[in-house]
Scaffold this motif. Structure first.
Motif, PDB file in Angstrom:
ATOM      1  N   GLU A   1      16.720 -20.222   0.977  1.00 42.49           N
ATOM      2  CA  GLU A   1      16.406 -21.027  -0.208  1.00 42.49           C
ATOM      3  C   GLU A   1      15.836 -22.385   0.200  1.00 42.49           C
ATOM      4  O   GLU A   1      14.878 -22.885  -0.402  1.00 42.49           O
ATOM      5  CB  GLU A   1      17.668 -21.213  -1.043  1.00 42.49           C
TER       6      GLU A   1
ATOM      7  N   GLN B   1      14.230 -23.043   3.017  1.00 47.00           N
ATOM      8  CA  GLN B   1      12.894 -22.827   3.562  1.00 47.00           C
ATOM      9  C   GLN B   1      11.866 -22.671   2.443  1.00 47.00           C
ATOM     10  O   GLN B   1      10.779 -23.260   2.505  1.00 47.00           O
ATOM     11  CB  GLN B   1      12.871 -21.589   4.449  1.00 47.00           C
ATOM     12  N   SER B   2      12.182 -21.883   1.426  1.00 47.31           N
ATOM     13  CA  SER B   2      11.216 -21.671   0.350  1.00 47.31           C
ATOM     14  C   SER B   2      10.989 -22.967  -0.430  1.00 47.31           C
ATOM     15  O   SER B   2       9.858 -23.266  -0.823  1.00 47.31           O
ATOM     16  CB  SER B   2      11.667 -20.548  -0.578  1.00 47.31           C
TER      17      SER B   2
END
Length: 68
Positions: free
Chosen positions: A26, A28-29
């Motif tokens: 989460e 990273q996104s």
């Protein structure tokens, strides 16, 4: 002074037990979304700045030519 120590202890407890930190995928996104949005905003700002700069140069050039 003890109220400051109590505040720090309470803050530490809240951060370690009550806060739900994001999971690695989460995070990273979200980072990718922020990076892409920042690049797009920078490109948009560059485009608007270039357009206004060109428009002002043309306008001033027209005024100069008008009075020469």
């Amino acid at each position: 002074m003890s109220s400051l120590v109590d505040f720090i202890k309470g803050s530490y407890t809240e951060f370690t037990t009550k806060v739900e930190w994001p999971k690695w995928p989460e995070l990273q996104s979200s980072t990718i979304v922020v990076a892409v949005t920042s690049v797009l905003l920078a490109l948009f700002t560059f485009g608007v700045d270039s357009a206004f700069s060109t428009a002002i140069k043309n306008f001033v050039g027209s005024l100069i030519n008008m009075f020469n």
